[in-house]
Design a protein around this motif. Structure first.
Motif, mmCIF file in Angstrom:
data_model
loop_
_atom_site.group_PDB
_atom_site.id
_atom_site.type_symbol
_atom_site.label_atom_id
_atom_site.label_comp_id
_atom_site.label_asym_id
_atom_site.label_seq_id
_atom_site.Cartn_x
_atom_site.Cartn_y
_atom_site.Cartn_z
ATOM 1 N N ARG A 65 4.739 3.221 -8.450
ATOM 2 C CA ARG A 65 4.641 2.906 -6.884
ATOM 3 C C ARG A 65 2.770 2.494 -7.150
ATOM 4 N NH1 ARG A 65 5.957 5.652 -1.424
ATOM 5 N NH2 ARG A 65 4.838 4.075 0.132
ATOM 6 N N ALA A 66 2.000 3.112 -7.489
ATOM 7 C CA ALA A 66 0.678 3.132 -7.271
ATOM 8 C C ALA A 66 -0.297 2.012 -7.889
ATOM 9 C CB ALA A 66 0.162 4.524 -7.887
ATOM 10 N N LEU A 67 0.509 1.377 -9.301
ATOM 11 C CA LEU A 67 0.751 0.045 -9.206
ATOM 12 C C LEU A 67 0.928 -0.718 -9.068
ATOM 13 C CD1 LEU A 67 0.435 1.042 -13.198
ATOM 14 C CD2 LEU A 67 -1.596 0.668 -11.876
ATOM 15 N N GLN A 100 -4.894 -5.648 -3.136
ATOM 16 C CA GLN A 100 -6.081 -5.597 -3.405
ATOM 17 C C GLN A 100 -7.079 -6.792 -3.172
ATOM 18 O OE1 GLN A 100 -7.537 -2.097 -5.016
ATOM 19 N NE2 GLN A 100 -5.561 -0.544 -4.059
ATOM 20 N N GLY A 101 -7.770 -6.806 -2.645
ATOM 21 C CA GLY A 101 -9.209 -7.944 -2.421
ATOM 22 C C GLY A 101 -8.495 -9.163 -3.190
ATOM 23 N N SER A 148 1.183 -1.364 -6.098
ATOM 24 C CA SER A 148 0.497 -1.570 -4.638
ATOM 25 C C SER A 148 -1.068 -2.358 -4.858
ATOM 26 C CB SER A 148 -0.012 0.188 -3.585
ATOM 27 O OG SER A 148 -0.909 0.644 -4.558
ATOM 28 N N THR A 149 -1.558 -2.268 -6.083
ATOM 29 C CA THR A 149 -2.581 -3.322 -6.506
ATOM 30 C C THR A 149 -2.429 -4.407 -5.916
ATOM 31 O OG1 THR A 149 -2.573 -3.263 -8.745
ATOM 32 C CG2 THR A 149 -3.461 -1.088 -7.681
ATOM 33 N N GLY A 203 0.733 -1.122 -0.461
ATOM 34 C CA GLY A 203 -0.106 0.472 0.024
ATOM 35 C C GLY A 203 0.964 1.105 -0.222
#
Lengths: 214, 214
Positions: free
Chosen positions: A57-59, A65-66, A61-62, A45
């Protein structure tokens, strides 16, 4: 509905995602340079580190998720082949494996499950991709399934048309040899809608979403 | 260290992020078209809907990662101005506000906090950006602070150099008039390292990371 997802899957310019032989010193089989830009801490995250939040980094961090379970090949778990002669081996990650969910390790050789305090557990299974997926979904508590690699494992699930989403990352290096996701996968792209975006670091992110069929 | 972040902040080609006057029918003050591509359900992660995972969706989903509190302007909470003549107004979102954390609403007019079962609570505060941030951090349990808008609110925090990260999204439409993040913010870009990426939908994502100072 729960999906089957691949994240942060690195591919060299010449199409390789791992080396041929995993050893203790070379967990990616000599293709470690593929991961040179990858900071494993980012998978958990945006808040865990005081580093810039870039597109990469944003990508990255997925990844979690879930996700309720991962399926991985035996080579991702460790360098041993054949019978489990060293049952003290509990993976590359020490006492804090990053998964924090059940993980199904595909192997022809049975072994008792391993549990860690942080929510990670390893379950060893000899099964086809279809059966492994059904087994993994039973551990996922309704959440998505991540196919964690290596490339041979992802390729088997792709060939069986079990993958709903892939986040591939083209890294601008050549490896010359290795294991490819694409072997025998001609025309695989026809089953997906594909988007790509280039980041400032020079990598290209690809989003493959399986096209919904009638 | 906890950061102060802005996410999914839409900007038109002519630089506007909201209309001038919020009404019940126009919660973005006439600039609703800025949000035409935005699916609010995506903020909660990649697993909540069986829709393709595009670049836009992956980035939208970072909105809540590691966030412990939001600060918003009064116009984001509702259309009333002046004294709170209608205390039955509990925000635009019904019984399930999407925030799921404490939210600090900046207003010159005091009002009792409002609590929802899903973890959202609204706390009304008359304070400078610095004091509001300190108050919000006290509610954040060590997690990051999101500045939720509207544009005037983000602009005040930006002018006070309190923003660590902004994810801006340029939407290829013109609005002709409205409220801009940039008013009076000449040279603000010099404080940030900026990356941008274009998505297949035609929007441009910008990542502004405050450059670490000595």
């Amino acid at each position: 509905m729960a999906r089957v997802r691949v994240h942060n899957f690195f591919v060299s310019l010449d199409g390789y995602s791992a080396g041929e032989t995993i050893t203790l010193d070379q967990p990616i089989g000599g293709a470690e340079r593929l991961f040179a830009r990858f900071d494993g801490r980012f998978i958990h995250g945006l808040d865990v580190m005081d580093e810039p939040i870039t597109l990469d980094r944003a990508l990255t961090s997925t990844w979690g998720q879930g996700i309720g379970v991962e399926i991985m090949g035996r080579g991702k778990f460790g360098p041993q082949t054949g019978e489990w002669t060293d049952e003290d081996w509990r993976g590359w990650w020490g006492d804090e494996p990053p998964f924090r969910t059940p993980v199904v390790v595909l192997t022809h050789h049975q072994r008792a499950p391993i549990h860690f305090d942080n929510g990670t557990s390893f379950h060893f299974l000899d099964a086809t991709p279809e059966d492994a997926l059904a087994y993994a979904q039973g551990l996922a508590d309704g959440r998505d399934v991540r196919i964690g690699g290596g490339p041979s494992t992802v390729r088997q699930f792709l060939a069986a048309d079990l993958i709903d989403f892939m986040h591939l990352v083209t890294v601008p290096i050549t490896l010359g040899a290795g294991v490819s996701l694409w072997d025998g996968q001609a025309e695989v792209q026809d089953r997906f809608t594909i988007e790509s975006a280039t980041s400032a670091s020079g990598v290209i992110h690809h989003f493959w979403n399986r096209t919904i069929r009638d």
